[in-house]
Motif scaffolding. Structure first.
Motif, mmCIF file in Angstrom:
data_model
loop_
_atom_site.group_PDB
_atom_site.id
_atom_site.type_symbol
_atom_site.label_atom_id
_atom_site.label_comp_id
_atom_site.label_asym_id
_atom_site.label_seq_id
_atom_site.Cartn_x
_atom_site.Cartn_y
_atom_site.Cartn_z
ATOM 1 N N LYS A 8 0.848 -1.190 0.000
ATOM 2 C CA LYS A 8 0.000 0.000 0.000
ATOM 3 C C LYS A 8 0.887 1.245 0.000
ATOM 4 O O LYS A 8 2.022 1.232 0.486
ATOM 5 C CB LYS A 8 -0.912 0.017 1.225
ATOM 6 C CG LYS A 8 -1.962 -1.071 1.220
ATOM 7 C CD LYS A 8 -2.847 -0.956 2.457
ATOM 8 C CE LYS A 8 -3.910 -2.042 2.481
ATOM 9 N NZ LYS A 8 -4.763 -1.950 3.685
ATOM 10 N N ALA A 53 -5.005 6.845 -1.653
ATOM 11 C CA ALA A 53 -4.436 5.553 -1.263
ATOM 12 C C ALA A 53 -4.331 4.665 -2.498
ATOM 13 O O ALA A 53 -5.288 4.547 -3.269
ATOM 14 C CB ALA A 53 -5.309 4.887 -0.207
ATOM 15 N N LEU A 55 -2.306 1.021 -4.508
ATOM 16 C CA LEU A 55 -1.640 -0.276 -4.409
ATOM 17 C C LEU A 55 -0.522 -0.329 -5.437
ATOM 18 O O LEU A 55 -0.736 0.015 -6.614
ATOM 19 C CB LEU A 55 -2.625 -1.411 -4.683
ATOM 20 C CG LEU A 55 -3.671 -1.715 -3.617
ATOM 21 C CD1 LEU A 55 -4.725 -2.672 -4.172
ATOM 22 C CD2 LEU A 55 -3.011 -2.313 -2.378
ATOM 23 N N TRP A 77 -7.795 3.577 -4.415
ATOM 24 C CA TRP A 77 -9.079 3.730 -3.752
ATOM 25 C C TRP A 77 -9.653 5.096 -4.106
ATOM 26 O O TRP A 77 -9.045 6.128 -3.804
ATOM 27 C CB TRP A 77 -8.933 3.620 -2.240
ATOM 28 C CG TRP A 77 -8.888 2.213 -1.728
ATOM 29 C CD1 TRP A 77 -9.950 1.449 -1.348
ATOM 30 C CD2 TRP A 77 -7.728 1.402 -1.518
ATOM 31 N NE1 TRP A 77 -9.524 0.225 -0.916
ATOM 32 C CE2 TRP A 77 -8.173 0.156 -1.009
ATOM 33 C CE3 TRP A 77 -6.357 1.604 -1.715
ATOM 34 C CZ2 TRP A 77 -7.299 -0.875 -0.688
ATOM 35 C CZ3 TRP A 77 -5.475 0.575 -1.410
ATOM 36 C CH2 TRP A 77 -5.947 -0.642 -0.903
ATOM 37 N N GLU A 243 -6.885 -6.594 -2.918
ATOM 38 C CA GLU A 243 -5.558 -5.985 -2.912
ATOM 39 C C GLU A 243 -4.532 -6.789 -3.705
ATOM 40 O O GLU A 243 -3.470 -6.262 -4.047
ATOM 41 C CB GLU A 243 -5.079 -5.791 -1.473
ATOM 42 C CG GLU A 243 -5.916 -4.766 -0.700
ATOM 43 C CD GLU A 243 -5.417 -4.556 0.720
ATOM 44 O OE1 GLU A 243 -4.328 -5.086 1.044
ATOM 45 O OE2 GLU A 243 -6.106 -3.864 1.489
#
Length: 259
Positions: A8, A53, A55, A77, A243
């Protein structure tokens, strides 16, 4: 499809369409800014906002493979009034996910088709001989497959969708002459007697409809209408996005009606 070595991070900036700077927690919990390859050359302006945010995928073999970056930007996100929505923005993921979906459902897949024996349309057929990157005439389609009917042979073009507006999935997020060319090639294949599918892989959940983005590219919306008239099957499926994975899930209604 599955990802390995996911982490993340927080999006900082995108100096060009291929590169993003992301803040991640490094060894010992110390934060560091890393350079990531952006696996989506679209604008994604509504997604890649400072502080978002995200990944990223770490590539431990980067040096051996000669990669310029050790990380790839995979997901984000999107903040909404009803909570954040995880969107996979890897432009290579839709083709792989569609291929895996066809393989896993090849015994009896719920695709519409024109029955060459009865001359009627139907749903559900067994498919086989699933291939990728197939050349036909002057075209190269993402997928091709066949069924038990010896006259049945199909081509499928896949488009990834990352743009959403109040529960509506939309494509494209930028003008795409290449996309129009693909639609025209599917129309040509259909006129030559092949089944032709245009599959929009919506790289998220919670969408109520799929629509062409008329504001951004009205010509693409018009091309979809022509494709539908010619018998090209227009499909949209959402995805279960986690994720470290993305899997095709449920059909989403396709709407070509102007609002």
């Amino acid at each position: 499809m599955k990802y390995e070595h996911m982490r993340k991070g927080t999006f900082i900036r995108r100096p060009n369409r291929f590169i993003a700077h992301v803040l991640i927690s490094g060894d010992g919990g110390k934060e560091e800014t890393v350079v990531c390859h952006v696996k989506n050359t679209g604008r994604c302006k509504e997604l890649l906002l400072p502080g978002a945010a995200v990944l990223v995928q770490f590539h431990p073999e980067a040096a051996v493979l000669g990669r310029k970056t050790q990380y790839s930007l995979i997901g984000v996100w999107k903040e909404r009034t009803d909570g954040p929505l995880l969107i996979n923005m890897d432009s290579q993921a839709p083709n792989q996910a569609a291929y895996e979906w066809l393989l896993s459902n090849s015994g009896n897949i719920t695709l519409p088709f024109h029955n060459h024996s009865t001359k009627k349309s139907g749903f559900g057929l067994s498919i086989s001989n699933i291939r990728r990157e197939v050349t036909y005439d002057h075209s190269r389609f993402d997928l091709a497959f066949q069924s038990a009917d010896p006259e049945f042979s199909a081509f499928m073009e896949v488009k990834g969708v990352t743009l959403e507006d109040h529960g509506r999935a939309m494509f494209p997020d930028a003008p795409t002459e290449r996309g129009i060319k693909h639609v025209e090639e599917l129309i040509h294949a259909r006129k030559e007697g092949y089944e032709a599918y245009l599959l929009f892989v919506i790289q998220m959940k919670e969408m109520t409809t799929f629509e062409p983005n008329r504001v951004t590219h009205p010509e693409f919306a018009a091309a979809l209408k022509e494709a539908q008239k010619a018998g090209v099957h227009l499909l949209a499926y959402d995805c279960i996005v986690t994720e470290d994975s993305m899997i095709l899930d449920q059909p989403v209604p396709v709407s070509l009606q102007e609002k």
